[in-house]
Design a protein around this motif. Sequence first.
Motif, PDB file in Angstrom:
ATOM      1  N   VAL A   1      19.870 -30.976 -35.115  1.00 39.96           N
ATOM      2  CA  VAL A   1      19.119 -29.625 -34.824  1.00 39.96           C
ATOM      3  C   VAL A   1      18.757 -29.748 -33.285  1.00 39.96           C
ATOM      4  N   PHE A   2      19.064 -30.965 -32.944  1.00 38.26           N
ATOM      5  CA  PHE A   2      18.567 -30.989 -31.101  1.00 38.26           C
ATOM      6  C   PHE A   2      19.398 -30.266 -30.358  1.00 38.26           C
ATOM      7  N   GLU A   3      20.730 -29.905 -30.998  1.00 31.49           N
ATOM      8  CA  GLU A   3      21.486 -29.183 -29.981  1.00 31.49           C
ATOM      9  C   GLU A   3      20.999 -27.898 -29.776  1.00 31.49           C
ATOM     10  N   SER A   4      20.198 -27.422 -30.611  1.00 29.18           N
ATOM     11  CA  SER A   4      19.784 -25.972 -30.494  1.00 29.18           C
ATOM     12  C   SER A   4      18.210 -25.678 -30.261  1.00 29.18           C
ATOM     13  N   PHE A   5      17.570 -26.801 -29.699  1.00 31.80           N
ATOM     14  CA  PHE A   5      16.175 -27.071 -29.882  1.00 31.80           C
ATOM     15  C   PHE A   5      15.539 -26.262 -28.655  1.00 31.80           C
ATOM     16  N   THR A   6      14.733 -25.322 -28.673  1.00 27.69           N
ATOM     17  CA  THR A   6      14.101 -24.553 -27.768  1.00 27.69           C
ATOM     18  C   THR A   6      12.478 -24.868 -28.141  1.00 27.69           C
ATOM     19  N   PRO A   7      11.949 -25.835 -27.409  1.00 32.94           N
ATOM     20  CA  PRO A   7      10.525 -26.176 -27.690  1.00 32.94           C
ATOM     21  C   PRO A   7       9.401 -25.051 -27.265  1.00 32.94           C
ATOM     22  N   ARG A   8       8.670 -24.598 -28.296  1.00 27.63           N
ATOM     23  CA  ARG A   8       7.766 -23.461 -28.195  1.00 27.63           C
ATOM     24  C   ARG A   8       6.497 -23.886 -28.628  1.00 27.63           C
ATOM     25  N   LEU A   9       5.673 -23.813 -27.742  1.00 33.11           N
ATOM     26  CA  LEU A   9       4.180 -24.502 -27.856  1.00 33.11           C
ATOM     27  C   LEU A   9       3.143 -23.349 -28.526  1.00 33.11           C
ATOM     28  N   PRO A  10       2.443 -23.581 -29.569  1.00 31.25           N
ATOM     29  CA  PRO A  10       1.434 -22.919 -30.026  1.00 31.25           C
ATOM     30  C   PRO A  10       0.513 -22.331 -28.959  1.00 31.25           C
ATOM     31  N   ALA A  11       0.164 -21.242 -28.807  1.00 29.09           N
ATOM     32  CA  ALA A  11      -0.649 -20.512 -27.831  1.00 29.09           C
ATOM     33  C   ALA A  11      -1.941 -21.437 -27.405  1.00 29.09           C
ATOM     34  N   ALA A  12      -2.459 -22.197 -28.404  1.00 29.65           N
ATOM     35  CA  ALA A  12      -3.865 -22.953 -28.272  1.00 29.65           C
ATOM     36  C   ALA A  12      -3.456 -24.310 -27.477  1.00 29.65           C
ATOM     37  N   TRP A  13      -2.240 -24.706 -27.496  1.00 27.61           N
ATOM     38  CA  TRP A  13      -1.901 -26.064 -26.875  1.00 27.61           C
ATOM     39  C   TRP A  13      -1.665 -25.961 -25.250  1.00 27.61           C
ATOM     40  N   ARG A  14      -1.414 -24.514 -24.704  1.00 26.37           N
ATOM     41  CA  ARG A  14      -0.972 -24.472 -23.602  1.00 26.37           C
ATOM     42  C   ARG A  14      -1.910 -25.022 -22.720  1.00 26.37           C
ATOM     43  N   ASN A  15      -3.267 -25.288 -22.978  1.00 24.28           N
ATOM     44  CA  ASN A  15      -4.457 -25.684 -22.004  1.00 24.28           C
ATOM     45  C   ASN A  15      -4.464 -27.376 -22.349  1.00 24.28           C
ATOM     46  N   THR A  16      -3.584 -28.115 -23.052  1.00 23.97           N
ATOM     47  CA  THR A  16      -3.841 -29.350 -23.097  1.00 23.97           C
ATOM     48  C   THR A  16      -3.932 -30.140 -21.986  1.00 23.97           C
ATOM     49  N   PRO A  17      -4.872 -30.824 -21.607  1.00 24.24           N
ATOM     50  CA  PRO A  17      -5.194 -31.749 -20.301  1.00 24.24           C
ATOM     51  C   PRO A  17      -4.116 -32.845 -20.149  1.00 24.24           C
ATOM     52  N   PHE A  18      -3.582 -33.416 -21.031  1.00 22.70           N
ATOM     53  CA  PHE A  18      -2.776 -34.790 -20.708  1.00 22.70           C
ATOM     54  C   PHE A  18      -1.420 -34.347 -21.310  1.00 22.70           C
TER      55      PHE A  18
ATOM     56  N   ILE B   1      10.758 -27.327 -38.106  1.00 19.96           N
ATOM     57  CA  ILE B   1      11.791 -28.012 -39.023  1.00 19.96           C
ATOM     58  C   ILE B   1      13.033 -26.798 -39.163  1.00 19.96           C
ATOM     59  N   LEU B   2      13.904 -27.344 -38.797  1.00 18.43           N
ATOM     60  CA  LEU B   2      15.141 -26.398 -38.641  1.00 18.43           C
ATOM     61  C   LEU B   2      16.319 -26.727 -39.719  1.00 18.43           C
ATOM     62  N   ARG B   3      17.166 -25.560 -40.279  1.00 21.21           N
ATOM     63  CA  ARG B   3      18.454 -25.817 -40.890  1.00 21.21           C
ATOM     64  C   ARG B   3      19.189 -26.940 -40.123  1.00 21.21           C
ATOM     65  N   GLY B   4      19.576 -27.796 -40.951  1.00 27.58           N
ATOM     66  CA  GLY B   4      20.569 -28.575 -40.265  1.00 27.58           C
ATOM     67  C   GLY B   4      20.116 -30.329 -40.401  1.00 27.58           C
ATOM     68  N   LYS B   5      20.662 -30.877 -39.658  1.00 32.47           N
ATOM     69  CA  LYS B   5      20.466 -32.472 -39.641  1.00 32.47           C
ATOM     70  C   LYS B   5      19.555 -33.024 -38.586  1.00 32.47           C
ATOM     71  N   THR B   6      18.563 -34.096 -39.132  1.00 30.66           N
ATOM     72  CA  THR B   6      18.039 -34.585 -38.001  1.00 30.66           C
ATOM     73  C   THR B   6      18.528 -35.448 -36.979  1.00 30.66           C
ATOM     74  N   PHE B   7      18.130 -35.415 -35.658  1.00 31.39           N
ATOM     75  CA  PHE B   7      18.929 -36.272 -34.759  1.00 31.39           C
ATOM     76  C   PHE B   7      18.954 -37.574 -35.327  1.00 31.39           C
ATOM     77  N   HIS B   8      20.017 -38.401 -35.044  1.00 32.78           N
ATOM     78  CA  HIS B   8      20.338 -39.770 -35.700  1.00 32.78           C
ATOM     79  C   HIS B   8      20.951 -40.499 -34.778  1.00 32.78           C
ATOM     80  N   TRP B   9      20.131 -41.525 -34.449  1.00 33.55           N
ATOM     81  CA  TRP B   9      20.786 -42.730 -33.435  1.00 33.55           C
ATOM     82  C   TRP B   9      21.022 -44.033 -34.410  1.00 33.55           C
ATOM     83  N   SER B  10      22.280 -44.664 -33.955  1.00 36.81           N
ATOM     84  CA  SER B  10      22.380 -45.893 -34.475  1.00 36.81           C
ATOM     85  C   SER B  10      22.646 -46.904 -33.119  1.00 36.81           C
ATOM     86  N   GLY B  11      22.186 -47.799 -33.292  1.00 41.31           N
ATOM     87  CA  GLY B  11      22.408 -48.950 -32.179  1.00 41.31           C
ATOM     88  C   GLY B  11      22.176 -50.373 -32.869  1.00 41.31           C
TER      89      GLY B  11
END
Lengths: 299, 299
Positions: free
Chosen positions: A100-117, A72-82
Motif C-alpha cells: 500500500v505504500f506505492e499509492s500512499f498520500t499522507p493526509r493530516l487530520p486538521a487538528a494535527w496541523r499545528n503540532t509543534p514537533f 488502512i488501505l486495501r492491499g498489503k502492508t509494506f514488507h521488508w526482509s533483511g
Amino acid sequence: MSVLIVGSTALDSIKTPAAENSRLLGGSASHAAVAASFFAPVRLVGVVGEDFPRRYLSLYRKHHIDLAGLQILRGKTFHWSGEYEVNMNNRRTLRTELGVFESFTPRLPAAWRNTPFVLLANIAPGLQHHVLDQMRRPRFVVADTMDLWLNIALPELLKLLRRVDGFVLNESEARQLTHEDNLFRAAKKIHRLGPKYVIVKKGEHGAVLSSGSGLFVSPAFPLPRVVDPTGAGDSFVGGLMGYLAAAQGPVEKNLRRAMIYGSVVASYCCEGFGLETTTRLTGAAIERRVRALEELVRF
Amino acid sequence: MSVLIVGSTALDSIKTPAAENSRLLGGSASHAAVAASFFAPVRLVGVVGEDFPRRYLSLYRKHHIDLAGLQILRGKTFHWSGEYEVNMNNRRTLRTELGVFESFTPRLPAAWRNTPFVLLANIAPGLQHHVLDQMRRPRFVVADTMDLWLNIALPELLKLLRRVDGFVLNESEARQLTHEDNLFRAAKKIHRLGPKYVIVKKGEHGAVLSSGSGLFVSPAFPLPRVVDPTGAGDSFVGGLMGYLAAAQGPVEKNLRRAMIYGSVVASYCCEGFGLETTTRLTGAAIERRVRALEELVRF
C-alpha cells in the motif's frame, strides 16, 4: 507538547546469525513512535494494508499513540526482509514489497496541523515534503533518511534540507552526501545545505551533534550482546524528539540530553527482535541507563 | 615521579596522499617519550645506529628525556617506511629495516630499576619482558602492542599480559586476540588474561577503558584535518603514563583523566608529520583541548 511522526509502518522479517523472526511490527515510524511515546504524546502518520495484524494496532494504542493519521488501505502492508551478518553491523535487504505504500498520500487530520514537533522519519523525501506542506509553522522539524534516497531521490532530499531544523543521518550517508571523508568537515557542508542541527549516527560509536554552539559527542550505551539492531536509528531519533517535546525551555539547550535519551532507547531496541524490548520499557529503566551514560563519560 | 619507557626508536619515512617525508624521528618510544615529557621526567630505553641524526638526540634532550638507557650501536637505525590511503585510516608498510634492533638487548642503568611507572611501548614482547625482568616492583606497568606480535609472538605476549597492570591495544587487535567481535566481551576476555586495566583504542572514535569499576569512554578530539596519524597511539599511551606519574593519589582515580590527556596529545600528533607538532606543544595548548573535551561530552 505533541510530536507528529511520519515514516514507514511495516512488517519486518529479520534473520540474524542466531535466529529468524517474520512479520514483526517494524518501519521507521513504528520504532520512532514507540520510542517517543515514553516522553510525549505521539501522532502517527502512515499507511498499512488490510493484512496488518490487529495486535499491532493494539500495541500502538497501548503506547497512547494517536492513530487518526494512520490509513488502512486495501492491499498489503509494506514488507521488508533483511539479513544480518555475524558482526551485526552489515545487513543485506532480501526483499522489499511496497504494498500500500506505492499509492500512499499522507493526509493530516486538521487538528494535527499545528503540532509543534515534527519528525520526518525515514521514508521517501517526496512524502516528507507532503507532510511538511500540511503543517502550520511547526516549532521544530527533524528529518531522517537512508542511503536509498541519496541514490534515487537526491534533488527532493536536498530541497527538504532547506525546510528542516535538524537532519539525522549515519556516517556513511554523511560521506556519500558530501563526498567528504572527514566527519567534521562533512557536517559543515551539510549545515550549508540548510539544517541548523546536524546529527551523525555512528552506531556502536555513538552520535555527534554539530550546531552553531559547537560539537557534542553522545556515547552509545555499551551492549555486551546485540540481538537485532533493526530500528535502532529510528528509536534514537524518536526518543530524541519525544524528549524535546516534553522538555522545558529552548530546543538548543535540551538537544544534548535529548540525544542521550535517544541513545538509551536505541540501546534497548538492539537487545530484542523488532520492538520486543522497546515496548516493554519503563521510565525507570530509561533513567537507569541515562545515569550509566553519565558515569561512562565522567572524568 | 618518573616514567621509564622502552620501545622502538626509529627513522620513519611516511607518505600520505598530500605529502612525503623521509627519515623523520619516529618509533613508539620516541612518540611516547615526548608525549610523557609534558607531564613527568622520562627515562628512555632504546637503541639507535651511528646514522641517527644528532639533531634528534638534541630534540630528546630539549624535552628533558634522560638518555642514559639509549644505546648507540654500530650499524643502522631501525627504519620504517609506510604509506597512508586517502582516508588516512588504512596504512601499508612499504619497508622495515631492523638495523641495530636485530641485536638489541635493553640494559637498564642501576638507578633506573626502581622507576615507579613503566611503559612497555610497542616492541617485541621478548624485549618488553627483558626490561620488566630488570625492574624492582614498579608501581604501575602498562604494555602496548601491535598486530605483528599477535601474529608472530603470541605465547610471549600472553606471558607478558600476566605481568602488567594495564594493556593497551586497538580495536582490531582486541578482536584478533580474543576472537570476539563485541568490544565489551573482548575486554572481559582480556582481563582474564591478566591485566586489571584494559584500554581499547578506537582511533577517531576515542578509546574505552575497562576496569573493575566499570567502563569509561574517552572521546577523541575532533580534527577537521589529519596530516599524519603515525605515532598517535604511542602519544596517547605516553601522555597517559606521563599524566599518571605526575598525578597525586591512586592510579585508579586518575586513569580517566590520564586518558583524556593522552587523547589530547595524540590529537596534536595527528596534525603534523612525525613529531612535528607534538614537539612544539605547550601546557596551555594541552589544557585548552582538555577543556574542549570536557565541553564536548557535557550534557
